[in-house]
Design an enzyme around this catalytic site. Structure first.
Site, PDB file in Angstrom:
ATOM      1  CG  ASN A 253      16.429  -8.786   6.712  1.00  0.00           C
ATOM      2  OD1 ASN A 253      17.371  -9.113   5.988  1.00  0.00           O
ATOM      3  ND2 ASN A 253      15.235  -9.368   6.620  1.00  0.00           N
TER       4      ASN A 253
ATOM      5  CE1 TYR B 276      17.676  -4.135  -2.958  1.00  0.00           C
ATOM      6  CE2 TYR B 276      19.714  -4.443  -4.182  1.00  0.00           C
ATOM      7  CZ  TYR B 276      18.914  -4.752  -3.109  1.00  0.00           C
ATOM      8  OH  TYR B 276      19.335  -5.676  -2.176  1.00  0.00           O
ATOM      9  CB  ALA B 277      21.713   1.324  -7.082  1.00  0.00           C
ATOM     10  CB  ALA B 278      18.567   5.361  -5.521  1.00  0.00           C
TER      11      ALA B 278
ATOM     12  CE  LYS C 140      18.891  -2.962   0.147  1.00  0.00           C
ATOM     13  NZ  LYS C 140      18.355  -3.342   1.482  1.00  0.00           N
TER      14      LYS C 140
ATOM     15  CB  VAL D 204       8.882  -1.834   7.768  1.00  0.00           C
ATOM     16  CG1 VAL D 204       8.761  -2.703   9.012  1.00  0.00           C
ATOM     17  CG2 VAL D 204       9.486  -2.607   6.612  1.00  0.00           C
TER      18      VAL D 204
HETATM   19  P1  NAP Z   1      13.349 -11.994   0.996  1.00  0.00           P
HETATM   20  O1  NAP Z   1      13.624 -13.461   1.011  1.00  0.00           O
HETATM   21  O2  NAP Z   1      12.361 -11.460   0.029  1.00  0.00           O
HETATM   22  O3  NAP Z   1      12.961 -11.568   2.463  1.00  0.00           O
HETATM   23  C1  NAP Z   1      12.555 -10.259   2.754  1.00  0.00           C
HETATM   24  C2  NAP Z   1      11.589 -10.332   3.907  1.00  0.00           C
HETATM   25  O4  NAP Z   1      11.139  -9.003   4.181  1.00  0.00           O
HETATM   26  C3  NAP Z   1      10.348 -11.165   3.555  1.00  0.00           C
HETATM   27  O5  NAP Z   1       9.935 -11.889   4.686  1.00  0.00           O
HETATM   28  C4  NAP Z   1       9.347 -10.094   3.157  1.00  0.00           C
HETATM   29  O6  NAP Z   1       8.002 -10.495   3.327  1.00  0.00           O
HETATM   30  C5  NAP Z   1       9.727  -8.995   4.130  1.00  0.00           C
HETATM   31  N1  NAP Z   1       9.255  -7.708   3.660  1.00  0.00           N
HETATM   32  C6  NAP Z   1       9.359  -7.181   2.414  1.00  0.00           C
HETATM   33  N2  NAP Z   1       8.801  -5.964   2.363  1.00  0.00           N
HETATM   34  C7  NAP Z   1       8.336  -5.706   3.611  1.00  0.00           C
HETATM   35  C8  NAP Z   1       7.641  -4.616   4.192  1.00  0.00           C
HETATM   36  N3  NAP Z   1       7.301  -3.536   3.474  1.00  0.00           N
HETATM   37  N4  NAP Z   1       7.308  -4.689   5.503  1.00  0.00           N
HETATM   38  C9  NAP Z   1       7.640  -5.766   6.232  1.00  0.00           C
HETATM   39  N5  NAP Z   1       8.277  -6.848   5.740  1.00  0.00           N
HETATM   40  C10 NAP Z   1       8.634  -6.807   4.437  1.00  0.00           C
HETATM   41  O7  NAP Z   1      14.701 -11.184   0.713  1.00  0.00           O
HETATM   42  P2  NAP Z   1      16.187 -11.487   1.209  1.00  0.00           P
HETATM   43  O8  NAP Z   1      16.962 -11.935   0.038  1.00  0.00           O
HETATM   44  O9  NAP Z   1      16.195 -12.302   2.451  1.00  0.00           O
HETATM   45  O10 NAP Z   1      16.667  -9.977   1.525  1.00  0.00           O
HETATM   46  C11 NAP Z   1      16.695  -9.448   2.844  1.00  0.00           C
HETATM   47  C12 NAP Z   1      17.481  -8.149   2.809  1.00  0.00           C
HETATM   48  O11 NAP Z   1      18.796  -8.387   2.313  1.00  0.00           O
HETATM   49  C13 NAP Z   1      16.879  -7.082   1.894  1.00  0.00           C
HETATM   50  O12 NAP Z   1      17.025  -5.809   2.485  1.00  0.00           O
HETATM   51  C14 NAP Z   1      17.725  -7.182   0.638  1.00  0.00           C
HETATM   52  O13 NAP Z   1      17.758  -5.981  -0.088  1.00  0.00           O
HETATM   53  C15 NAP Z   1      19.071  -7.503   1.248  1.00  0.00           C
HETATM   54  N6  NAP Z   1      19.997  -8.159   0.317  1.00  0.00           N
HETATM   55  C16 NAP Z   1      19.738  -9.396  -0.170  1.00  0.00           C
HETATM   56  C17 NAP Z   1      20.660  -9.971  -1.038  1.00  0.00           C
HETATM   57  C18 NAP Z   1      20.447 -11.352  -1.594  1.00  0.00           C
HETATM   58  O14 NAP Z   1      21.311 -11.784  -2.380  1.00  0.00           O
HETATM   59  N7  NAP Z   1      19.398 -12.075  -1.245  1.00  0.00           N
HETATM   60  C19 NAP Z   1      21.811  -9.265  -1.409  1.00  0.00           C
HETATM   61  C20 NAP Z   1      22.021  -7.998  -0.893  1.00  0.00           C
HETATM   62  C21 NAP Z   1      21.110  -7.453  -0.021  1.00  0.00           C
HETATM   63  P3  NAP Z   1       7.212 -11.076   2.048  1.00  0.00           P
HETATM   64  O15 NAP Z   1       8.015 -12.234   1.533  1.00  0.00           O
HETATM   65  O16 NAP Z   1       5.873 -11.456   2.565  1.00  0.00           O
HETATM   66  O17 NAP Z   1       7.162  -9.951   1.041  1.00  0.00           O
END
Ligand code: NAP
Length: 250
Positions: free
Chosen positions: A86, A159-161, A163, A60
């Site tokens: 997401n 990351y902060a920028a 978000k 994406v």
């Molecule tokens: P995650 O476990 O790494 O899951 C992210 C998913 O997105 C993975 O399936 C990943 O695929 C996929 N992805 C990454 N880059 C992509 C791209 N360019 N195109 C398509 N798919 C992509 O992370 P998460 O912790 O669930 O985080 C999900 C969201 O929540 C993110 O936006 C993150 O910034 C936000 N968030 C998370 C937390 C937290 O504490 N976990 C806190 C605040 C915000 P691959 O694994 O194959 O790369």
């Protein structure tokens, strides 16, 4: 908007928070579809749900890949009423690493990669999906997963920028397109207990962190789901950021 029977496109739905969102939405009677970078994970998700979740492999952060995936999705007859942005990467790096013996400044490559995955992606997917929503003249909701780091978090420039950009786009689009029946909400988690969080933090940092969180624990993925569901179901919610952080403030 009700969940049952609603088509909901979730980016990055293959693992972590996104995977939980997809499974819970499916259980509530919604029809989730997924854009996910990992083709094998797409196939696994489709198989694990007996084909009830449709998937389109897509990076994406790549505009051309998004255009192709949106065309394939629409060609398959999947017209989303809800988009959940997401997909993203969590990245920590200081502006200048004083302990480094080599290049000390924040890598420009990682800056671009994080802005691409966390901000460009939201713009690329939302612009195409909203264009189609407007053409269908139906109500629609876009929920974007932000982060409390948007307020500014030491060691997370990119990351902060990114978000903070997601929050700004949410407010901008809410004002621009509210009259057309479209709503935009950001959900900003604090620290959620996912494999990516545990991979990013040592046990010692996790323990320290939990002492700083007023509720004294990491959030669970269900807390994020409940906020996403609220954003979809509450028809008077738009242009706002729902923080799901156990009271932790940066
Ligand atoms: P995650 O476990 O790494 O899951 C992210 C998913 O997105 C993975 O399936 C990943 O695929 C996929 N992805 C990454 N880059 C992509 C791209 N360019 N195109 C398509 N798919 C992509 O992370 P998460 O912790 O669930 O985080 C999900 C969201 O929540 C993110 O936006 C993150 O910034 C936000 N968030 C998370 C937390 C937290 O504490 N976990 C806190 C605040 C915000 P691959 O694994 O194959 O790369």
């Amino acid at each position: 908007m009700k969940l049952a029977g609603t088509r909901i496109l979730v980016t990055g739905g293959g693992s972590g928070i996104g995977r939980h969102l997809v499974e819970r939405l499916l259980a509530e009677g919604a029809e989730p579809g997924v854009f996910e970078i990992d083709a094998a994970r797409c196939a696994e998700l489709a198989a694990a749900t007996g084909g009830r979740v449709r998937t389109w492999p897509c990076d994406v952060s790549d505009a051309a890949a998004v255009d192709a995936a949106v065309a394939a999705m629409l060609g398959d007859g999947f017209e989303p009423d809800v988009l959940v942005n997401n997909a993203g990467v969590i990245h920590s790096e200081p502006l200048v690493n004083l302990l480094s013996r080599g290049e000390r400044a924040h890598s420009r490559e990682s800056w671009r990669r994080v802005l691409g995955a966390d901000l460009d992606s939201v713009f690329f997917v939302t612009s195409r999906v909203v264009d189609h929503m407007l053409a269908r003249r139906r109500k629609g909701v876009v929920v974007s997963i932000s982060s409390i780091s948007a307020a500014g978090n030491p060691g997370q420039s990119a990351y902060a920028a990114a978000k903070a950009g997601v929050n700004a786009l949410t407010r901008t689009w809410a004002a621009e397109l509210g009259a057309m029946g479209l709503r935009f909400v950001a959900v900003a988690p604090g620290f959620i207990d996912t494999p990516s969080t545990r991979a990013a933090l040592s046990e010692a940092s996790l323990t320290r962190l939990q002492q700083q969180i007023p509720l004294r624990r990491l959030g669970d993925v269900e807390a994020v789901y409940l906020a996403v569901r609220h954003a979809i179901e509450n028809d008077y919610l738009t242009g706002t950021v729902l923080e799901v952080d156990g009271g932790l403030v940066f």
